[in-house]
Design an enzyme around this catalytic site. Structure first.
Site, PDB file in Angstrom:
ATOM      1  N   ASP A  20       1.039  -1.657   0.358  1.00 27.48           N
ATOM      2  CA  ASP A  20      -0.283  -0.237  -0.123  1.00 27.48           C
ATOM      3  C   ASP A  20       0.836   1.262  -0.180  1.00 27.48           C
ATOM      4  O   ASP A  20       1.894   1.480   0.871  1.00 27.48           O
ATOM      5  CB  ASP A  20      -0.651   0.163   1.858  1.00 27.48           C
ATOM      6  CG  ASP A  20      -1.637   1.071   0.863  1.00 27.48           C
ATOM      7  OD1 ASP A  20      -1.728   1.511  -0.079  1.00 27.48           O
ATOM      8  OD2 ASP A  20      -2.357   1.134   1.572  1.00 27.48           O
ATOM      9  N   HIS A  37       2.049   3.340  -8.685  1.00 29.65           N
ATOM     10  CA  HIS A  37       2.496   1.737  -9.276  1.00 29.65           C
ATOM     11  C   HIS A  37       3.387   1.874  -9.957  1.00 29.65           C
ATOM     12  O   HIS A  37       3.399   0.762  -9.702  1.00 29.65           O
ATOM     13  CB  HIS A  37       1.019   2.014  -9.833  1.00 29.65           C
ATOM     14  CG  HIS A  37      -0.316   1.996  -9.295  1.00 29.65           C
ATOM     15  ND1 HIS A  37      -1.007   1.870  -8.110  1.00 29.65           N
ATOM     16  CD2 HIS A  37      -1.825   2.583  -9.549  1.00 29.65           C
ATOM     17  CE1 HIS A  37      -2.188   2.279  -7.429  1.00 29.65           C
ATOM     18  NE2 HIS A  37      -1.987   3.085  -8.350  1.00 29.65           N
ATOM     19  N   LEU A 131      10.498 -20.483  -4.780  1.00 27.13           N
ATOM     20  CA  LEU A 131       9.654 -19.661  -4.100  1.00 27.13           C
ATOM     21  C   LEU A 131       8.354 -19.775  -5.378  1.00 27.13           C
ATOM     22  O   LEU A 131       8.065 -19.349  -6.429  1.00 27.13           O
ATOM     23  CB  LEU A 131       9.971 -18.131  -4.228  1.00 27.13           C
ATOM     24  CG  LEU A 131       9.132 -17.216  -3.760  1.00 27.13           C
ATOM     25  CD1 LEU A 131       8.778 -17.235  -2.470  1.00 27.13           C
ATOM     26  CD2 LEU A 131       9.293 -16.087  -4.528  1.00 27.13           C
TER      27      LEU A 131
HETATM   28  C1  IPE Z   1      -5.839  -2.847  -0.146  1.00 31.79           C
HETATM   29  O1  IPE Z   1      -5.213  -1.518  -0.150  1.00 31.79           O
HETATM   30  C2  IPE Z   1      -6.088  -3.612  -1.386  1.00 31.79           C
HETATM   31  C3  IPE Z   1      -4.045  -4.008  -2.076  1.00 31.79           C
HETATM   32  C4  IPE Z   1      -3.339  -3.956  -1.306  1.00 31.79           C
HETATM   33  C5  IPE Z   1      -4.329  -4.169  -3.554  1.00 31.79           C
HETATM   34  P1  IPE Z   1      -5.967  -0.401  -0.457  1.00 31.79           P
HETATM   35  O2  IPE Z   1      -5.604   0.882  -0.968  1.00 31.79           O
HETATM   36  O3  IPE Z   1      -6.997  -0.755  -1.623  1.00 31.79           O
HETATM   37  O4  IPE Z   1      -7.264  -0.425   0.643  1.00 31.79           O
HETATM   38  P2  IPE Z   1      -7.522   0.344   1.994  1.00 31.79           P
HETATM   39  O5  IPE Z   1      -8.709   0.893   1.206  1.00 31.79           O
HETATM   40  O6  IPE Z   1      -7.606   2.033   2.156  1.00 31.79           O
HETATM   41  O7  IPE Z   1      -8.286  -0.491   3.008  1.00 31.79           O
HETATM   42  C1  IPE Z   2      -1.549   0.339  -3.344  1.00 30.42           C
HETATM   43  O1  IPE Z   2      -1.419   1.672  -3.674  1.00 30.42           O
HETATM   44  C2  IPE Z   2      -1.763  -0.334  -4.458  1.00 30.42           C
HETATM   45  C3  IPE Z   2      -3.266  -0.799  -5.029  1.00 30.42           C
HETATM   46  C4  IPE Z   2      -4.043  -0.877  -3.961  1.00 30.42           C
HETATM   47  C5  IPE Z   2      -3.954  -2.027  -6.104  1.00 30.42           C
HETATM   48  P1  IPE Z   2      -2.538   2.608  -3.026  1.00 30.42           P
HETATM   49  O2  IPE Z   2      -2.568   3.431  -4.846  1.00 30.42           O
HETATM   50  O3  IPE Z   2      -3.893   2.244  -2.745  1.00 30.42           O
HETATM   51  O4  IPE Z   2      -1.942   4.033  -3.003  1.00 30.42           O
HETATM   52  P2  IPE Z   2      -2.317   4.439  -1.526  1.00 30.42           P
HETATM   53  O5  IPE Z   2      -3.640   4.084  -0.914  1.00 30.42           O
HETATM   54  O6  IPE Z   2      -3.562   5.530  -2.203  1.00 30.42           O
HETATM   55  O7  IPE Z   2      -1.229   5.632  -1.491  1.00 30.42           O
HETATM   56 MG    MG Z   3      -3.986   2.365  -0.548  1.00 28.05          MG
END
Ligand code: IPE
Ligand code: IPE
Ligand code: MG
Length: 246
Positions: A20, A37, A131
């Site tokens: 995240d 990303h 792995l």
């Molecule tokens: C969780 O991250 C999903 C992934 C890492 C793929 P999100 O950024 O979507 O989670 P929330 O919605 O903030 O909890």
């Molecule tokens: C995690 O990073 C990637 C996915 C959920 C696909 P985020 O896109 O959720 O990044 P934040 O939470 O907005 O910083």
């Molecule tokens: Mg996120």
């Protein structure tokens, strides 16, 4: 901290990561979310290689949740594109490192080209013995449990299994993770302290590790830090500390 601090004999058998913070990483740099990303994909490579090097058996990465379908169309589309190119790009490295790819989640929901590329890499790596890298794609733990209950109910109704025989083992066998051990170490980056519908059943006794680092900043050292922290913990599984020391 270096890998030297890690006790190779006590490695977690299964590490799962909620990757995240890509969006925030990009925002800090005044860049579009997708920039984060793309950088996050580099962290995936680093962590996968580091895990293979250490001799970790199972690494499961939360790449796209059921709930992530609710993001802006453009972001979802670009994430899918990134996924296809990452699968294409990383296949030779997976082969070289003896990594076997696995996927969990409602992958039928993914666009055709993603499913196609995914299948290709699954097939190409299926005889690898190192792995096991599991990607959670269109994954939601509640949906996974719902699906398992439906399948078990159907089997009970048709006298394939009896109600009395529905135990933890049967439930495990009906989850996407049927061939994987329970999670020992769950890592979440970006400072959020929540599970976000990831592997609810499988983390029942996992050690949880939350770090403020954003996913694109997470690297081999970060992984080593998480494992070192894990190894300092006493896993009691309901017993007393004295019993563990026996
Ligand atoms: C969780 O991250 C999903 C992934 C890492 C793929 P999100 O950024 O979507 O989670 P929330 O919605 O903030 O909890
Ligand atoms: C995690 O990073 C990637 C996915 C959920 C696909 P985020 O896109 O959720 O990044 P934040 O939470 O907005 O910083
Ligand atoms: Mg996120």
């Amino acid at each position: 901290m270096t890998a030297i601090d890690i006790d190779i004999k006590r490695l977690p058998k299964h590490i799962a990561i909620i990757m995240d913070g890509n969006g925030r990483w990009a925002k800090l740099r005044k860049q579009p979310r997708i920039f984060g990303h793309r950088e996050g994909a580099k962290s995936v490579r680093k962590v996968v290689e580091a895990s293979a090097r250490l001799g970790i058996n199972n690494l499961t990465l939360y790449a796209f949740s059921t709930e992530n379908w609710n993001r802006p169309k453009h972001e979802v589309k670009t994430l899918m594109k990134l996924l296809v190119s990452a699968l294409k790009r990383e296949l030779p490295l997976m082969k070289k490192n003896n990594i076997r790819l696995n996927a969990i989640g409602h992958t039928d929901m993914m666009p055709e080209n993603v499913q196609h590329e995914l299948q290709e890499v699954l097939d190409e790596t299926k005889t690898n013995t190192g792995l096991i890298l599991t990607l959670a794609l269109s994954y939601g733990a509640r949906q996974e449990i719902q699906r398992a209950i439906q399948e078990i109910s159907y089997k009970v109704k048709n006298n394939i299994i009896s109600v009395e025989n529905v135990d933890e083992d049967i439930i495990n066998k009906h989850l996407y993770t049927q061939n994987l051990p329970d999670v020992d170490l769950l890592i979440r980056t970006s400072g959020e302290v929540r599970i976000s519908n990831f592997l609810l059943w499988q983390i029942a006794y996992a050690e949880l590790y939350f770090t403020k680092e954003l996913w694109p900043d997470f690297d081999e050292i970060s992984l080593h830090n998480a494992i070192t922290d894990y190894q300092l913990r006493e896993r009691r599984f309901g017993k007393t500390s004295e019993q563990i020391a026996e």
